[in-house]
Design an enzyme around this catalytic site. Sequence first.
Site, PDB file in Angstrom:
ATOM      1  N   MET A 167      46.127 -24.650  18.739  1.00 48.94           N
ATOM      2  CA  MET A 167      46.692 -23.888  17.780  1.00 48.94           C
ATOM      3  C   MET A 167      46.881 -24.805  16.681  1.00 48.94           C
ATOM      4  O   MET A 167      47.079 -26.185  16.955  1.00 48.94           O
ATOM      5  CB  MET A 167      48.034 -23.292  18.137  1.00 48.94           C
ATOM      6  CG  MET A 167      47.790 -22.232  19.120  1.00 48.94           C
ATOM      7  SD  MET A 167      49.464 -21.332  19.585  1.00 48.94           S
ATOM      8  CE  MET A 167      49.760 -22.764  20.672  1.00 48.94           C
ATOM      9  N   GLU A 168      46.706 -24.581  15.477  1.00 49.16           N
ATOM     10  CA  GLU A 168      46.774 -25.459  14.352  1.00 49.16           C
ATOM     11  C   GLU A 168      48.255 -26.252  14.297  1.00 49.16           C
ATOM     12  O   GLU A 168      48.225 -27.209  13.587  1.00 49.16           O
ATOM     13  CB  GLU A 168      46.622 -24.580  12.993  1.00 49.16           C
ATOM     14  CG  GLU A 168      48.044 -23.572  12.657  1.00 49.16           C
ATOM     15  CD  GLU A 168      47.724 -22.555  11.932  1.00 49.16           C
ATOM     16  OE1 GLU A 168      48.130 -22.161  11.235  1.00 49.16           O
ATOM     17  OE2 GLU A 168      46.994 -21.706  12.483  1.00 49.16           O
ATOM     18  N   SER A 169      49.266 -25.812  14.941  1.00 47.03           N
ATOM     19  CA  SER A 169      50.281 -26.520  14.961  1.00 47.03           C
ATOM     20  C   SER A 169      50.280 -28.126  15.679  1.00 47.03           C
ATOM     21  O   SER A 169      51.027 -28.838  15.363  1.00 47.03           O
ATOM     22  CB  SER A 169      51.383 -25.807  15.859  1.00 47.03           C
ATOM     23  OG  SER A 169      51.003 -25.554  16.962  1.00 47.03           O
ATOM     24  N   GLY A 170      48.920 -28.362  16.314  1.00 42.54           N
ATOM     25  CA  GLY A 170      48.747 -29.447  17.097  1.00 42.54           C
ATOM     26  C   GLY A 170      48.841 -29.285  18.385  1.00 42.54           C
ATOM     27  O   GLY A 170      48.365 -30.366  19.160  1.00 42.54           O
ATOM     28  N   HIS A 211      50.107 -32.699  13.403  1.00 40.63           N
ATOM     29  CA  HIS A 211      49.522 -31.361  12.790  1.00 40.63           C
ATOM     30  C   HIS A 211      48.279 -31.780  12.016  1.00 40.63           C
ATOM     31  O   HIS A 211      47.281 -30.952  12.365  1.00 40.63           O
ATOM     32  CB  HIS A 211      50.368 -30.802  11.826  1.00 40.63           C
ATOM     33  CG  HIS A 211      50.549 -29.615  11.116  1.00 40.63           C
ATOM     34  ND1 HIS A 211      51.388 -29.324  10.249  1.00 40.63           N
ATOM     35  CD2 HIS A 211      49.468 -28.696  11.338  1.00 40.63           C
ATOM     36  CE1 HIS A 211      51.086 -27.714   9.832  1.00 40.63           C
ATOM     37  NE2 HIS A 211      50.036 -27.516  10.518  1.00 40.63           N
TER      38      HIS A 211
END
Length: 530
Positions: free
Chosen positions: A325-328, A352
Amino acid sequence: MANLIDAMELAKKIPDNSTIGLVGFGGIGQCDKILRSIGENFKETGHPKNLTVFHTAGQSDTTNGIEHIAEEGLIGRIIGGHWGLAPKARKLIQENKVDCYCWPQGQLTHLLRAMANKLPGQISPVGLGTFVDPRIEGGKFNERTKALDDLVQVIHINDEEFLLYPSIPLDYVFIRGTSIDEAGNLTTDEEPLKLEILSAAQAAKAYGGKVIAQVKYVAQKESFHPKQVVVPSYLIDEYVLVEDPAKDHRQTFSEVFSPVFAGDIRTPKESIDAIPLDIRKIIGRRAIKELQKNNVVNLGIGIPGDVIGNIANEEGIGQDIVLTMESGVVGGSSVGKNEFGVARNADAILEHEYLFDYYHGTGIDVTFMGGAEVDEFGNVNVSNFGGRAVGCGGFIDITQTAKKVVFLTTFTADGLKVAIDNGRLQILQEGKVSKFTNHVQQITFSGRYASTHSKNVIYVTERAVFTLTKDGLELTEIAPGIELQKDILDHMKFKPIISKNLKVMDMEIFSDQLLGIANEWNRQVETVNS
């Protein structure tokens, strides 16, 4: 050495017309005590006013984060990526009470690094052909802003087009950690995400800005292992200590603190509940058939983040793919909904901006994304529809560079009801809103750009599957029990290309039995090895 400061004292020191940088992701990682104090001071004194607010990801879980300062007069300009869970901030934007620029989330994280290096901005092809392109809308997100000068520019390097996202000098940046020691070193042990706090701190320092940290604990000097330190002391000017974490420093929307979300413990797979066979799961089950073993995958917010991880867990293929997920977050099972961006049993939690390096440079094997509107050219809108100024988040960064893009959306919206009976789909009540329209209200994904670059793009709904061709959208599959004219074509504002090999979707998708993906992948391996 960072000095302790009271949050209200800090709020009173911020000059009018300042530019402040916020770090957070949805309802995660925001400095709620600091932002709450700024909002309260403004209501009491009228100051600080006319702030420019810079942020990368969304900054609220519907009640906290940016919502504390979403007041007319307090904010004069917003430069950010997403406001889907920030109703007060979104209202300011929609009612033209603030100037607003919406830029891709990954570009905003990388812009912080460019600012830290005192560069003129972030250069990237990401955003070309979308509403961010100055030849389309320039990322200007409401009517008030459309009258202003473009900030994003088109530039050419070696005869190639790029966008230049300009540096935005920061007067203050607010970052959040778990503990700070007496020297001012910051850790993130109990946070579920690392985010871009180091890049944000260095970006502020490059322009003489102040870095303020919000923390739960103060530790003795030299008590941290050096690898624990995420932001070193020389970057932090002051810190705010939280007395009530349940109010001002929650880990997520639902949790004050969970060791699972912090990555300290793993939960048994059996504890992750299976999801019921509903319309969202049907869409996810068809979409997951687009995967191949060892794919590196991205999950977007909405249907993808809510169902794909669970389905992979049910099918027993979680260990054979890498979900990100783009959050890391890398690996694990997405929590979804208001806590999108957090996972159970993650394998790694990266900064991130560094995961966006991979998305931009290598390109994910498959990304699963939502969609609010789709037109005949394959353009997709998720950013501004039905009068809701939501924003693009990381959608543009990821879809423009992914090797395969799979959009997951219901065929219609607002009232759609279906039934699943013996492997067949029935439409009980049609949605009032057609998602397949003549022209999308805003181009968040450019079908033209994708087809020009030979992207593999698929659009999955509960009743139909489309693929993107150079001539537009082509219908390739329909669900069992669905009539082509009555249930599909009559509810589209355009007529798609209809494949000469139009297929019926597998009936197993519409039943509670497993899809058998794990067995199929194992047979493929055995065939290769034999």
